[in-house]
Design an enzyme around this catalytic site. Structure first.
Site, PDB file in Angstrom:
ATOM      1  N   SER A  31       0.835  -1.219   0.000  1.00 44.55           N
ATOM      2  CA  SER A  31       0.000   0.000   0.000  1.00 44.55           C
ATOM      3  C   SER A  31       0.858   1.251   0.000  1.00 44.55           C
ATOM      4  O   SER A  31       1.738   1.409   0.831  1.00 44.55           O
ATOM      5  CB  SER A  31      -0.873   0.019   1.271  1.00 44.55           C
ATOM      6  OG  SER A  31      -1.606  -1.162   1.356  1.00 44.55           O
ATOM      7  N   HIS A  62      -4.556   1.240  -4.945  1.00 45.77           N
ATOM      8  CA  HIS A  62      -3.836   0.175  -5.663  1.00 45.77           C
ATOM      9  C   HIS A  62      -4.192   0.317  -7.144  1.00 45.77           C
ATOM     10  O   HIS A  62      -5.359   0.202  -7.518  1.00 45.77           O
ATOM     11  CB  HIS A  62      -4.289  -1.197  -5.155  1.00 45.77           C
ATOM     12  CG  HIS A  62      -3.562  -1.621  -3.908  1.00 45.77           C
ATOM     13  ND1 HIS A  62      -2.249  -2.017  -3.925  1.00 45.77           N
ATOM     14  CD2 HIS A  62      -3.951  -1.690  -2.627  1.00 45.77           C
ATOM     15  CE1 HIS A  62      -1.860  -2.321  -2.696  1.00 45.77           C
ATOM     16  NE2 HIS A  62      -2.865  -2.140  -1.880  1.00 45.77           N
ATOM     17  N   HIS A  84      -6.013  -8.772  -1.971  1.00 40.54           N
ATOM     18  CA  HIS A  84      -6.107  -9.036  -0.532  1.00 40.54           C
ATOM     19  C   HIS A  84      -7.295  -9.951  -0.245  1.00 40.54           C
ATOM     20  O   HIS A  84      -8.330  -9.853  -0.914  1.00 40.54           O
ATOM     21  CB  HIS A  84      -6.322  -7.733   0.245  1.00 40.54           C
ATOM     22  CG  HIS A  84      -5.226  -6.742   0.072  1.00 40.54           C
ATOM     23  ND1 HIS A  84      -5.199  -5.822  -0.962  1.00 40.54           N
ATOM     24  CD2 HIS A  84      -4.106  -6.504   0.783  1.00 40.54           C
ATOM     25  CE1 HIS A  84      -4.133  -5.062  -0.857  1.00 40.54           C
ATOM     26  NE2 HIS A  84      -3.437  -5.446   0.184  1.00 40.54           N
ATOM     27  N   TYR A  86      -9.316  -9.674   2.147  1.00 39.07           N
ATOM     28  CA  TYR A  86     -10.519  -8.931   2.580  1.00 39.07           C
ATOM     29  C   TYR A  86     -11.329  -8.407   1.381  1.00 39.07           C
ATOM     30  O   TYR A  86     -12.468  -7.980   1.519  1.00 39.07           O
ATOM     31  CB  TYR A  86     -10.164  -7.789   3.529  1.00 39.07           C
ATOM     32  CG  TYR A  86      -9.188  -6.778   2.998  1.00 39.07           C
ATOM     33  CD1 TYR A  86      -7.871  -6.760   3.432  1.00 39.07           C
ATOM     34  CD2 TYR A  86      -9.578  -5.826   2.050  1.00 39.07           C
ATOM     35  CE1 TYR A  86      -6.957  -5.845   2.940  1.00 39.07           C
ATOM     36  CE2 TYR A  86      -8.677  -4.914   1.546  1.00 39.07           C
ATOM     37  CZ  TYR A  86      -7.372  -4.928   2.002  1.00 39.07           C
ATOM     38  OH  TYR A  86      -6.459  -4.022   1.512  1.00 39.07           O
ATOM     39  N   GLU A  87     -10.730  -8.443   0.192  1.00 39.58           N
ATOM     40  CA  GLU A  87     -11.496  -8.012  -1.002  1.00 39.58           C
ATOM     41  C   GLU A  87     -12.450  -9.126  -1.453  1.00 39.58           C
ATOM     42  O   GLU A  87     -13.299  -8.903  -2.331  1.00 39.58           O
ATOM     43  CB  GLU A  87     -10.542  -7.689  -2.156  1.00 39.58           C
ATOM     44  CG  GLU A  87      -9.613  -6.512  -1.926  1.00 39.58           C
ATOM     45  CD  GLU A  87      -8.667  -6.349  -3.105  1.00 39.58           C
ATOM     46  OE1 GLU A  87      -9.116  -5.932  -4.189  1.00 39.58           O
ATOM     47  OE2 GLU A  87      -7.476  -6.656  -2.944  1.00 39.58           O
ATOM     48  N   ALA A 114       2.637  -2.615   4.043  1.00 38.67           N
ATOM     49  CA  ALA A 114       2.451  -1.657   5.128  1.00 38.67           C
ATOM     50  C   ALA A 114       1.908  -2.470   6.293  1.00 38.67           C
ATOM     51  O   ALA A 114       1.140  -3.416   6.092  1.00 38.67           O
ATOM     52  CB  ALA A 114       1.445  -0.593   4.710  1.00 38.67           C
ATOM     53  N   MET A 217      -2.149  -7.353   6.543  1.00 37.91           N
ATOM     54  CA  MET A 217      -3.234  -8.120   5.924  1.00 37.91           C
ATOM     55  C   MET A 217      -2.783  -8.724   4.588  1.00 37.91           C
ATOM     56  O   MET A 217      -3.588  -8.890   3.674  1.00 37.91           O
ATOM     57  CB  MET A 217      -4.452  -7.201   5.703  1.00 37.91           C
ATOM     58  CG  MET A 217      -4.934  -6.496   6.960  1.00 37.91           C
ATOM     59  SD  MET A 217      -6.342  -5.425   6.588  1.00 37.91           S
ATOM     60  CE  MET A 217      -6.474  -4.480   8.103  1.00 37.91           C
ATOM     61  N   SER A 218      -1.517  -9.035   4.474  1.00 37.37           N
ATOM     62  CA  SER A 218      -1.015  -9.563   3.191  1.00 37.37           C
ATOM     63  C   SER A 218       0.246 -10.376   3.427  1.00 37.37           C
ATOM     64  O   SER A 218       0.569 -10.752   4.539  1.00 37.37           O
ATOM     65  CB  SER A 218      -0.678  -8.377   2.265  1.00 37.37           C
ATOM     66  OG  SER A 218       0.474  -7.701   2.767  1.00 37.37           O
ATOM     67  N   ASN A 241       1.537   2.644  11.228  1.00 39.65           N
ATOM     68  CA  ASN A 241       0.849   3.129  12.427  1.00 39.65           C
ATOM     69  C   ASN A 241       1.290   2.272  13.596  1.00 39.65           C
ATOM     70  O   ASN A 241       1.811   1.166  13.403  1.00 39.65           O
ATOM     71  CB  ASN A 241      -0.671   3.042  12.258  1.00 39.65           C
ATOM     72  CG  ASN A 241      -1.131   1.611  12.236  1.00 39.65           C
ATOM     73  OD1 ASN A 241      -0.916   0.904  11.257  1.00 39.65           O
ATOM     74  ND2 ASN A 241      -1.730   1.152  13.349  1.00 39.65           N
ATOM     75  N   HIS A 255      -6.897   3.728   7.101  1.00 37.96           N
ATOM     76  CA  HIS A 255      -6.267   3.500   5.794  1.00 37.96           C
ATOM     77  C   HIS A 255      -5.562   4.751   5.289  1.00 37.96           C
ATOM     78  O   HIS A 255      -4.486   4.653   4.689  1.00 37.96           O
ATOM     79  CB  HIS A 255      -7.339   3.050   4.786  1.00 37.96           C
ATOM     80  CG  HIS A 255      -6.768   2.658   3.457  1.00 37.96           C
ATOM     81  ND1 HIS A 255      -5.884   1.606   3.293  1.00 37.96           N
ATOM     82  CD2 HIS A 255      -6.923   3.206   2.213  1.00 37.96           C
ATOM     83  CE1 HIS A 255      -5.547   1.508   2.008  1.00 37.96           C
ATOM     84  NE2 HIS A 255      -6.158   2.470   1.341  1.00 37.96           N
TER      85      HIS A 255
HETATM   86  C1  LIG Z   1      -1.712  -2.298   6.142  1.00 34.57           C
HETATM   87  C2  LIG Z   1      -1.976  -2.409   7.608  1.00 34.57           C
HETATM   88  C3  LIG Z   1      -1.687  -1.440   8.540  1.00 34.57           C
HETATM   89  C4  LIG Z   1      -2.130  -1.944   9.754  1.00 34.57           C
HETATM   90  N1  LIG Z   1      -2.120  -1.455  10.999  1.00 34.57           N
HETATM   91  C5  LIG Z   1      -2.659  -2.203  12.015  1.00 34.57           C
HETATM   92  O1  LIG Z   1      -2.676  -1.757  13.167  1.00 34.57           O
HETATM   93  N2  LIG Z   1      -3.176  -3.440  11.788  1.00 34.57           N
HETATM   94  C6  LIG Z   1      -3.180  -3.924  10.533  1.00 34.57           C
HETATM   95  N3  LIG Z   1      -3.698  -5.132  10.284  1.00 34.57           N
HETATM   96  N4  LIG Z   1      -2.645  -3.180   9.511  1.00 34.57           N
HETATM   97  N5  LIG Z   1      -2.546  -3.474   8.187  1.00 34.57           N
END
Ligand SMILES: Cc1cc2[nH]c(=O)nc(N)n2n1
Length: 282
Positions: A31, A62, A84, A86-87, A114, A217-218, A241, A255
């Protein structure tokens, strides 16, 4: 799983018939990190919809295309945008581009993503070189290799104890040192959850207990698929984050924040990946 070996071969042949280069390195841009693909010289772009048997990418941010070209003179193929879970795609569909890379002739995969920083020493904008992963989704049997195995890709029961190549990790560490950014480059354990929601405090506390340093998530299913067909793997997370692990903390992962940090870190990530790619061809 409708993507048989022959299906993947058709996708690969479609690309081989149209590109002159024969890349040995495949890069998956996470991302907000599509600028690595943007920066290629002599680019040839193939929107995923154009490639036979490819799913269409649906996530904001994307672009959804395979980009061939030269990165610092090295021929590469980049996924600008990925699929992903989730899609709504099953994991094997999310990971099928890795099999296509293999059939195009790729031997090394650089996977970027990310992720939320769970390790308390991480800051937003840091890079975590993945030294290992926890296949949380696989614990319940949700795995890209589920179903009949095709030995032309790899074995029925592939080992995963050496999934992340230690030589490439060392190169990553050395490149970070050369760039003077070793204070923001870490090595850690990544886990992938299905998403699309971010995690609860209780879930993050649990993940921390089992030694996870970053959550996303990947990537895990793509790496499993890559190792199954014997690609050498290097992966890193951009920490976008800090995970909220206390009930008193009222911050929230979102996001937009993920995309903003990705954009801000473009130049540094491009430099990091370019230097590693050059070292790979030494
Ligand atoms: C791309 C992304 C960024 C975060 N941050 C988070 O706290 N938890 C996630 N699963 N993700 N996924």
């Amino acid at each position: 799983n409708t993507y048989t070996f022959e299906t993947a071969q058709e996708s690969a042949q479609y690309l081989l018939d149209r590109v002159k280069i024969r890349p040995k390195i495949g890069i998956i841009c996470g991302s907000g990190m599509g600028s690595i693909a943007e920066s290629l010289v002599d680019k040839q772009c193939f929107p995923y919809e154009e490639i036979p048997h490819f799913p269409a990418s649906t996530v904001k941010g994307h672009t959804g295309q395979m980009v061939f070209g030269y990165l610092q003179g090295v021929p590469v193929m980049c996924m600008q945008g990925r699929f992903h879970y989730y899609e709504g795609y099953p994991l094997w569909k999310c990971a099928m581009p890795v099999r296509v890379m293999k059939l195009v002739g790729v031997t090394h995969l650089i996977a970027t993503n990310a992720a939320g920083g769970l390790n308390p020493t991480y800051q937003v904008g840091d890079i975590m070189i993945v030294k290992d992963h926890v296949n949380m989704m696989g614990f319940a049997g949700n795995n890209p290799l589920q179903g009949p195995n095709d030995d032309r890709f790899g074995p029925r029961f592939p080992p995963m104890n050496k999934a992340y190549n230690t030589v490439l990790m060392e190169i990553g560490r050395q490149v970070a040192q050369e760039m003077g950014i070793d204070d923001i480059v870490h090595k850690g354990v990544y886990t992938c959850l299905g998403g699309p929601n971010f995690e609860t405090v209780a879930e993050l506390k649990m993940l921390r207990m089992v030694g996870v340093d970053a959550v996303g998530m990947s990537t895990v299913h793509e790496v499993i698929t890559a190792r199954h067909c014997d690609l050498t793997v290097f992966a890193f997370s951009l920490i976008t984050n800090l995970c909220v692990t206390e009930y008193e903390d009222h911050g929230e992962a979102n996001h937009e924040e993920v995309m903003d940090v990705g954009k801000a870190r473009q130049p540094l990530l491009q430099e990091f990946v370019s230097r590693i790619v050059i070292r790979l061809t030494d």
